[in-house]
Design an enzyme around this catalytic site. Structure first.
Site, PDB file in Angstrom:
ATOM      1  N   ASP A 129       0.853  -1.184   0.000  1.00 32.35           N
ATOM      2  CA  ASP A 129       0.000   0.000   0.000  1.00 32.35           C
ATOM      3  C   ASP A 129       0.889   1.233   0.000  1.00 32.35           C
ATOM      4  O   ASP A 129       1.979   1.222   0.577  1.00 32.35           O
ATOM      5  CB  ASP A 129      -0.899   0.028   1.238  1.00 32.35           C
ATOM      6  N   ASP A 148      -7.227  -1.671  -4.319  1.00 30.06           N
ATOM      7  CA  ASP A 148      -8.215  -1.233  -3.332  1.00 30.06           C
ATOM      8  C   ASP A 148      -9.187  -0.224  -3.939  1.00 30.06           C
ATOM      9  O   ASP A 148     -10.379  -0.217  -3.610  1.00 30.06           O
ATOM     10  CB  ASP A 148      -7.526  -0.610  -2.120  1.00 30.06           C
TER      11      ASP A 148
END
Length: 181
Positions: A129, A148
């Site tokens: 991330d 995401d």
């Protein structure tokens, strides 16, 4: 069902989404590892008056770090095997269940995003991330990635269906025998 989508169109759309979204997701994660991995121990890089931040992180858990404190074998069972089975069921379901184009696109985005993150979990037992949005230091998202964004977009596209309910059929007007219809 109105505006249904043929099997061939479904497969084409899914392949385009898989190649483009998973490709973009994996390329952006590779870029993040190559160029921003050193930021894991540094303060985030801030842009546009702190609206957008680059903050590198390896997420060993699920959404917002859920399950990250579990033993590795439990995380693997849930986040790799469980997600893999769920994604298989999803891709079978979206090709069996009749649905409109919008619903199919939404579920296909969820599937493609899920595949992007599953690749990371299989490769490195974590998800990479690196993006964060917000206003100032208080109102901020969790750290996320391209996969995401696809999952979130797909679920947001499905929200109106929850409130819409089932369409009601309008009964045909009654005719009396012997009158022209």
């Amino acid at each position: 069902m109105t505006d249904s989508i043929s099997r061939t169109s479904r497969l084409r759309l899914l392949l385009v989404l898989l190649v483009s979204l998973v490709g973009c997701d994996q390329a952006s994660k590779q870029y993040a590892v190559t160029h921003w991995a050193h930021l894991e121990t540094q303060p985030p890089q801030s842009y546009f008056y702190d609206t957008f931040r680059i903050t590198f992180a390896y997420n060993e858990g699920a959404f917002l770090g859920l399950l990250d404190k579990q033993p590795p074998n439990v995380r693997y069972a849930i986040l790799v095997i469980g997600n893999g089975l769920l994604l298989m069921a999803l891709v079978i379901g979206i090709h069996i269940i009749p649905m409109d184009r919008w619903s199919y696109l939404a579920w296909a985005l969820v599937f493609a995003g899920g595949i992007g993150n599953l690749i990371d979990r299989i490769r490195i037992n974590a998800v990479i991330d690196f993006l964060n949005l917000g206003i100032g230091p208080v109102v901020r998202t969790g750290i996320f990635n391209v996969a995401d964004m696809a999952i979130t977009a797909g679920f947001l596209m499905l929200v109106p269906q929850i409130f819409r309910g089932e369409p009601k059929e309008v009964p045909a007007p009654a005719t009396t025998p012997g009158t022209p219809s």
